[in-house]
Design an enzyme around this catalytic site. Structure first.
Site, mmCIF file in Angstrom:
data_model
loop_
_atom_site.group_PDB
_atom_site.id
_atom_site.type_symbol
_atom_site.label_atom_id
_atom_site.label_comp_id
_atom_site.label_asym_id
_atom_site.label_seq_id
_atom_site.Cartn_x
_atom_site.Cartn_y
_atom_site.Cartn_z
ATOM 1 N N HIS A 107 0.863 -1.179 0.000
ATOM 2 C CA HIS A 107 0.000 0.000 0.000
ATOM 3 C C HIS A 107 0.901 1.230 0.000
ATOM 4 O O HIS A 107 2.041 1.175 0.471
ATOM 5 C CB HIS A 107 -0.875 0.078 1.252
ATOM 6 C CG HIS A 107 -1.794 -1.080 1.470
ATOM 7 N ND1 HIS A 107 -1.370 -2.270 2.016
ATOM 8 C CD2 HIS A 107 -3.124 -1.212 1.252
ATOM 9 C CE1 HIS A 107 -2.401 -3.093 2.127
ATOM 10 N NE2 HIS A 107 -3.484 -2.482 1.668
ATOM 11 N N ASP A 110 2.379 2.099 3.336
ATOM 12 C CA ASP A 110 3.335 1.126 3.871
ATOM 13 C C ASP A 110 4.767 1.566 3.615
ATOM 14 O O ASP A 110 5.653 1.363 4.458
ATOM 15 C CB ASP A 110 3.145 -0.251 3.216
ATOM 16 C CG ASP A 110 1.769 -0.827 3.400
ATOM 17 O OD1 ASP A 110 1.110 -0.471 4.388
ATOM 18 O OD2 ASP A 110 1.359 -1.634 2.544
#
Length: 442
Positions: A107, A110
């Site tokens: 993501h 992240d």
């Protein structure tokens, strides 16, 4: 001096994980996963296309709703978001490289902290994606898929693309644009949409028809933007029935396929199936795989399992060989994944706090899938599994049964054919025999 030489190893007590065969007692070795072994003329690596998930493996500290994280993550040290992101990326690529894997998934949030606003976030993504390009070239690692986290921030408490406030929808669009740009820049092979909060908690305050139409419009916009900017990969939708919302619009594979057909998205989108999401929808993993495969839409899978005494998404590493063998039978029979692979969307248990535990978890999951692949291939080629399945429907292969399948009969024809029904007979489904067959090959 290259980037790898600049960084200190985070997993210094673990070397390269190698294939040592079933008789090995080395906990840091593969017993079944031999990436270059041929299965049906294709390497095991190409069949399985394993990917490490950035979020659970390098962002998850073991926190849960009842306590903060007990797991130390030394790569989180650093005075700035950029420094912490580089440290985390060093750890990630060291880990992926030592496992001998080719792919990772992420993501946007992240790989670097979001920052104060969307403009700052975009600049940070530019910075860390430049570094990721260096690391990918160094380690010969690729992006299986990227995505945007449209569910964690409080702004998305009522959804992202389905939010009743247009300003939030617009912000989600900007975030997806940046995530798509990053995925394209890193030569990501696919892009995933997971509707973490695309659903409702109560119909009392929800216009469900309008929200689903907004979701479809949003997906078309994202797809068009990506195609116009050179993205040639596949888009995935990941079904999940509930949690965190009461009812999510991507409830299960059948629901998602119906949505994609209704809104003319099926040409560009496939499904990313997760084990734990299937069981939350009261289906089996195999059921969701088969529904996807039957629609020619089996794109990718997230590998994990749930705790069957729990009613929530525990994301444990996969170890159930019986379940995985049945899954691999469906995946093999479908001709494999359409663009995707096997992403370990799984996290260590809260009380697994050693850095080495991350290796044990992935080695076990990788070996379980590799072993299931070998068993499924042997069942398919050496047993009577498929002949028995085909024979169960043999009355449709010729004569009136074939006419029925080809649309040549009317309801009146069926009534005439059956007569008084005296020729009907019971034919066993032989379920227990087939269950034993799976166990025999395991």
């Amino acid at each position: 001096m290259n980037t790898l030489e600049k960084t200190q190893p985070y997993f210094k007590n673990v070397g390269k994980i190698k294939f040592e065969g079933p008789d090995s007692d080395n906990p840091f070795a593969y017993r079944y996963y031999n990436g270059q072994q041929l299965v049906r003329g294709k390497t095991m690596e190409d069949h399985l296309r394993f990917a490490v998930s950035y979020w659970h493996s390098f962002c998850g500290d073991g926190s849960d709703p009842f306590g903060w994280g007990p797991r130390p993550m030394p790569w989180n040290e650093g005075n700035t978001a950029e420094e912490r992101a580089k440290n985390k990326m060093d750890a990630a690529f060291e880990f992926i490289s030592k496992l001998g894997l080719t792919y990772y998934c992420f993501h946007d949030v992240d790989i670097i902290d979001e920052g104060e606003n969307i403009l700052e976030f975009g600049k940070r993504l530019e910075f860390i994606s430049d570094y990721a390009l260096e690391k990918q070239a160094e380690h010969k690692v690729k992006v299986l898929w990227g995505t945007a986290n449209l569910f964690s921030h409080p702004r998305y408490m009522n959804g992202a693309a389905t939010n009743p406030d247009f300003n939030v929808v617009a912000h989600a669009g900007a975030q997806v644009r940046n995530a798509l740009d990053t995925t394209i820049k890193l030569s990501g092979e696919n892009y995933v949409f997971w509707g973490g909060r695309e659903g409702y908690m109560s119909l009392l305050n929800t216009d469900m028809k309008r929200e689903k139409e907004h979701l479809a419009r949003f997906l078309h916009m994202a797809k068009d933007y990506a195609r116009n900017n050179g993205f040639e990969g596949t888009f995935f939708i990941e079904p999940k029935p509930a949690e965190p919302t009461k009812h999510q619009y991507d409830y299960d594979a059948s629901t998602v396929l119906g949505f994609l057909r209704e809104f003319n998205l099926l040409d560009d989108f496939k499904l990313n199936i997760e084990v734990n999401h299937a069981t939350l929808a009261l289906h089996t993993f195999e059921h969701e795989l088969q529904v996807s495969a039957d629609a020619n839409a089996l794109g990718s899978i997230d590998a994990n399992r749930g705790d069957y005494q729990n009613g929530w998404d525990t994301d444990q590493f996969p170890v159930d060989l019986y379940e995985l063998t049945q899954a691999m039978l469906i995946i093999l029979n479908a001709g494999g994944f359409q663009g995707g692979g096997i992403n370990f969307d799984a996290k260590l248990r809260r009380n697994s706090t050693d850095l080495e535990d991350l290796f044990h978890a992935h080695i076990g999951g990788i070996d379980a899938f590799a072993r299931a692949l070998l068993i499924a291939d042997k069942i398919a080629t050496d047993s009577d599994y498929y002949p028995l399945l085909k024979s169960r429907y043999s009355t449709f292969d010729e004569g009136k049964g074939a006419d029925f399948e080809n649309g040549k009969l009317s309801l009146e024809d069926l009534a005439e054919i059956t007569g008084d029904g005296s020729h009907l007979q019971q034919i066993s489904g032989r379920q227990e025999y087939l269950e034993n067959l799976i166990n025999r090959y395991i």
